[in-house]
Design an enzyme around this catalytic site. Structure first.
Site, PDB file in Angstrom:
ATOM      1  N   TYR A 139      67.489  16.988  51.619  1.00  0.00           N
ATOM      2  CA  TYR A 139      66.541  18.740  51.229  1.00  0.00           C
ATOM      3  C   TYR A 139      67.780  19.498  50.407  1.00  0.00           C
ATOM      4  O   TYR A 139      66.934  19.791  49.171  1.00  0.00           O
ATOM      5  CB  TYR A 139      66.556  19.076  52.389  1.00  0.00           C
ATOM      6  CG  TYR A 139      65.424  20.818  52.576  1.00  0.00           C
ATOM      7  CD1 TYR A 139      64.054  20.742  51.894  1.00  0.00           C
ATOM      8  CD2 TYR A 139      66.011  22.062  52.920  1.00  0.00           C
ATOM      9  CE1 TYR A 139      63.731  22.033  51.720  1.00  0.00           C
ATOM     10  CE2 TYR A 139      66.228  22.783  52.279  1.00  0.00           C
ATOM     11  CZ  TYR A 139      64.643  23.053  51.377  1.00  0.00           C
ATOM     12  OH  TYR A 139      64.308  24.033  52.081  1.00  0.00           O
ATOM     13  N   GLY A 152      52.918  31.449  53.789  1.00  0.00           N
ATOM     14  CA  GLY A 152      54.532  31.455  53.563  1.00  0.00           C
ATOM     15  C   GLY A 152      54.595  32.614  52.310  1.00  0.00           C
ATOM     16  O   GLY A 152      53.442  33.401  52.861  1.00  0.00           O
ATOM     17  N   ILE A 153      55.478  32.227  52.521  1.00  0.00           N
ATOM     18  CA  ILE A 153      56.308  32.810  51.361  1.00  0.00           C
ATOM     19  C   ILE A 153      55.343  33.119  50.029  1.00  0.00           C
ATOM     20  O   ILE A 153      55.132  34.619  49.461  1.00  0.00           O
ATOM     21  CB  ILE A 153      57.686  32.819  50.518  1.00  0.00           C
ATOM     22  CG1 ILE A 153      58.294  33.100  51.410  1.00  0.00           C
ATOM     23  CG2 ILE A 153      58.426  33.588  49.586  1.00  0.00           C
ATOM     24  CD1 ILE A 153      60.097  31.992  50.957  1.00  0.00           C
TER      25      ILE A 153
END
Length: 251
Positions: free
Chosen positions: A156, A19-20
């Site tokens: 979250y 991912g990032i």
């Protein structure tokens, strides 16, 4: 190729195997930095290292569970062995969950808070003695959910909101020694979002429809912002919270 002034720099990227985080590592290694990738999955770690072999810099992998203090200490012990001082840290490791408040359990709370807040706080704490005396930089990764209410993910949002608050406070504590900033991405086309789509039962098209730019982000777009903030060319920036969200929080 964009130059961030990171040639010869040395640092840690948690959640750096996909991912990032991996996109950030790709940029930095391409330019000539050395990165330590941290993640729980050894197979993913080795795949990430193989992908980064063609860069001018180097990469190594440490398998660790950063939701535990023991895991954070393991990373600090590994990177501190040769005495070389850290120039940067990217706290990219994190967990996502969609649940209404009525359904959240104590186990959910511990998992989300440990995976997002505890990992960021204690990895930073354990690495602090290993930072260079001049010019180091930390970038924490939060979320658009930390900046505004999102449906069905209050826990979250609370966890990522804590990362934002931690960033602001730490920037004051560590100035003028270490710059500390935070990037808040919207939805980005990563394995984490693909899992979110599968579990949530909705489509990429419906996710993209809420963004003014009409699509979700790409890892390399967020990685560019992170590398720019890490860069010594950006030396007057600290305590900033930067949305990279296709205009989502501009509404």
């Amino acid at each position: 190729m964009i130059k961030y002034g990171m040639e010869g720099k040395w640092g840690v990227i948690s959640g750096g195997t996909s991912g990032i985080g991996l996109a950030v590592a790709r940029n930095l290694v391409r330019e000539g930095a050395t990165v330590c990738l941290v993640g729980r999955d050894a197979e993913k770690g080795q795949k990430a290292l193989a992908e980064l072999e063609s860069g001018e810099g180097e990469a190594l992998y440490v398998q660790a569970d950063l939701s535990t203090l023991e895991g954070c200490r393991k990373v600090a012990e590994t990177v501190g062995k040769d005495g070389k001082k850290l120039d940067f840290l990217v706290n990219s490791a994190g967990l996502y969950q969609e649940k209404t408040l009525q359904d959240i359990t104590e186990d959910d709370y511990n998992r989300l808070m440990d995976g997002n807040v505890k990992s960021t706080l204690f990895l930073t704490q354990q690495l602090l003695p290993h930072f260079a005396d001049e010019g180091p930089s930390i970038v924490n990764i939060a979320s658009d959910a930390a900046l505004e209410g999102n449906y069905g993910c209050s826990l979250y949002a609370a966890a990522k909101g804590a990362v934002v608050a931690f960033t602001r406070a730490l920037a004051l504590d560590l100035a003028p020694w270490i710059r500390v900033n935070c990037v808040c991405p919207g939805d980005v086309d990563t394995p984490l979002v693909q899992k979110q789509l599968e579990e949530g039962g909705y489509s990429l098209e419906s996710m993209a429809s809420v963004y003014p730019l009409g699509r979700i982000g790409r890892p390399e777009e967020v990685a560019h912002v992170i590398c720019s903030i890490l860069s010594p060319l950006n030396g007057f920036m600290t305590g900033s919270i930067v949305p990279v969200d296709g205009g989502l929080t501009a509404k």
